[in-house]
Design a protein around this motif. Structure first.
Motif, short mmCIF file in Angstrom:
data_model
loop_
_atom_site.label_atom_id
_atom_site.label_comp_id
_atom_site.label_asym_id
_atom_site.label_seq_id
_atom_site.Cartn_x
_atom_site.Cartn_y
_atom_site.Cartn_z
N HIS A 139 22.26 -4.82 1.64
CA HIS A 139 21.46 -3.78 2.29
C HIS A 139 20.34 -3.26 1.40
O HIS A 139 19.19 -3.18 1.85
CB HIS A 139 22.36 -2.63 2.74
CG HIS A 139 23.32 -3.04 3.81
ND1 HIS A 139 24.07 -2.13 4.51
CD2 HIS A 139 23.68 -4.26 4.32
CE1 HIS A 139 24.83 -2.76 5.40
NE2 HIS A 139 24.60 -4.06 5.29
N TRP A 140 20.66 -2.84 0.17
CA TRP A 140 19.61 -2.28 -0.67
C TRP A 140 18.84 -3.35 -1.43
O TRP A 140 17.96 -3.05 -2.22
CB TRP A 140 20.18 -1.20 -1.60
CG TRP A 140 20.47 0.02 -0.80
CD1 TRP A 140 21.69 0.47 -0.39
CD2 TRP A 140 19.50 0.92 -0.23
NE1 TRP A 140 21.53 1.61 0.39
CE2 TRP A 140 20.21 1.90 0.50
CE3 TRP A 140 18.10 1.00 -0.25
CZ2 TRP A 140 19.57 2.93 1.19
CZ3 TRP A 140 17.48 2.02 0.44
CH2 TRP A 140 18.21 2.98 1.14
N GLY A 141 19.14 -4.62 -1.15
CA GLY A 141 18.34 -5.72 -1.64
C GLY A 141 17.41 -6.24 -0.55
O GLY A 141 16.58 -7.11 -0.79
N ASN A 142 17.56 -5.71 0.65
CA ASN A 142 16.71 -6.03 1.80
C ASN A 142 16.37 -4.71 2.45
O ASN A 142 17.06 -4.25 3.36
CB ASN A 142 17.46 -6.98 2.75
CG ASN A 142 17.74 -8.31 2.09
OD1 ASN A 142 16.85 -9.13 1.94
ND2 ASN A 142 18.97 -8.52 1.66
N CYS A 143 15.35 -4.07 1.91
CA CYS A 143 15.06 -2.69 2.30
C CYS A 143 13.57 -2.42 2.25
O CYS A 143 12.78 -3.27 1.84
CB CYS A 143 15.80 -1.72 1.39
SG CYS A 143 15.23 -1.76 -0.33
N LEU A 144 13.23 -1.25 2.65
CA LEU A 144 11.85 -0.77 2.63
C LEU A 144 11.85 0.51 1.79
O LEU A 144 12.74 1.35 1.94
CB LEU A 144 11.42 -0.49 4.06
CG LEU A 144 9.99 -0.07 4.32
CD1 LEU A 144 9.57 -0.62 5.67
CD2 LEU A 144 9.89 1.44 4.35
N LEU A 145 10.89 0.65 0.90
CA LEU A 145 10.76 1.85 0.08
C LEU A 145 9.41 2.48 0.35
O LEU A 145 8.36 1.88 0.08
CB LEU A 145 10.90 1.52 -1.41
CG LEU A 145 10.63 2.66 -2.38
CD1 LEU A 145 11.60 3.82 -2.17
CD2 LEU A 145 10.69 2.17 -3.82
N GLY B 290 0.81 -1.22 0.00
CA GLY B 290 0.00 0.00 0.00
C GLY B 290 0.84 1.26 0.00
O GLY B 290 1.02 1.88 -1.04
N ASP B 291 1.37 1.63 1.16
CA ASP B 291 2.15 2.87 1.26
C ASP B 291 3.65 2.64 1.20
O ASP B 291 4.44 3.57 1.31
CB ASP B 291 1.78 3.63 2.54
CG ASP B 291 1.96 2.80 3.80
OD1 ASP B 291 2.34 1.61 3.71
OD2 ASP B 291 1.72 3.35 4.89
N HIS B 292 4.06 1.37 1.04
CA HIS B 292 5.49 1.07 0.92
C HIS B 292 5.71 -0.27 0.23
O HIS B 292 4.78 -1.08 0.10
CB HIS B 292 6.19 1.10 2.28
CG HIS B 292 5.82 0.00 3.21
ND1 HIS B 292 4.62 -0.04 3.89
CD2 HIS B 292 6.50 -1.11 3.59
CE1 HIS B 292 4.57 -1.12 4.65
NE2 HIS B 292 5.71 -1.79 4.48
N LEU B 293 6.93 -0.47 -0.23
CA LEU B 293 7.36 -1.75 -0.79
C LEU B 293 8.35 -2.37 0.18
O LEU B 293 9.17 -1.67 0.79
CB LEU B 293 8.06 -1.56 -2.13
CG LEU B 293 7.30 -0.90 -3.26
CD1 LEU B 293 8.19 -0.76 -4.50
CD2 LEU B 293 6.04 -1.68 -3.60
N LEU B 294 8.30 -3.67 0.29
CA LEU B 294 9.26 -4.41 1.09
C LEU B 294 10.05 -5.28 0.13
O LEU B 294 9.47 -6.13 -0.55
CB LEU B 294 8.55 -5.25 2.14
CG LEU B 294 9.43 -5.87 3.20
CD1 LEU B 294 10.17 -4.80 3.99
CD2 LEU B 294 8.59 -6.72 4.13
#
Length: 142
Positions: free
Chosen positions: A40-46, A26-30
């Motif tokens: 790190h940037w392959g296991n993140c929240l956007l 909804g308001d973010h991607l996991l």
């Protein structure tokens, strides 16, 4: 879901093609990269909701809930936060990435004489790794 800026859309597409999974919440991607849990940037929240980027504490908690064993925090924002101090207060620094785009395909040109382009295969990979190792020995960058 909110439309992603071109830089993030590209990064997410590359991650997916590399084996990462992307959960739309909804308001973010996991983003998770099971085969590389320390990436790190392959296991993140956007954060995809531009109106929610100032909720630093909420997003740090959401990251920690999603990645409880992570020793890092990797949270991407679709725009720069207005309340940067909220992020600093969480012990984080905000960085801004520039992304270059074009409206037309680049000019196609023939390779200079003596050059070839081909996919790496076989011993090529050993040569590439050897070059990278030698360059790192020289620069001590990593």
């Amino acid at each position: 879901m909110h439309e992603l800026p071109i830089g993030w859309a590209t990064d997410i597409a590359v991650l997916e093609h590399s084996g990462s999974t992307v959960e739309h919440r909804g308001d973010h991607l996991l983003v998770r990269t099971p085969h590389n849990p320390m990436f790190h940037w392959g296991n993140c929240l956007l954060v995809t909701d531009p109106d929610a980027v100032d909720e630093a504490q909420q997003w740090v908690q959401a990251f920690q809930d999603a990645f409880p064993s992570a020793t890092w925090v990797a949270i991407g924002l679709t725009r720069m936060a207005d309340d940067r101090e909220a992020w600093v207060g969480q012990g984080l620094e905000l960085e801004l990435d520039d992304v270059l785009t074009i409206a037309t395909l680049p000019r196609q040109a023939a390779l200079p004489a003596g050059y070839t382009v081909r996919q790496l295969a076989g011993d090529d990979w050993e040569q590439v790794v050897g070059f990278w190792m030698a360059e790192n020995d020289r620069t001590a960058e990593h």
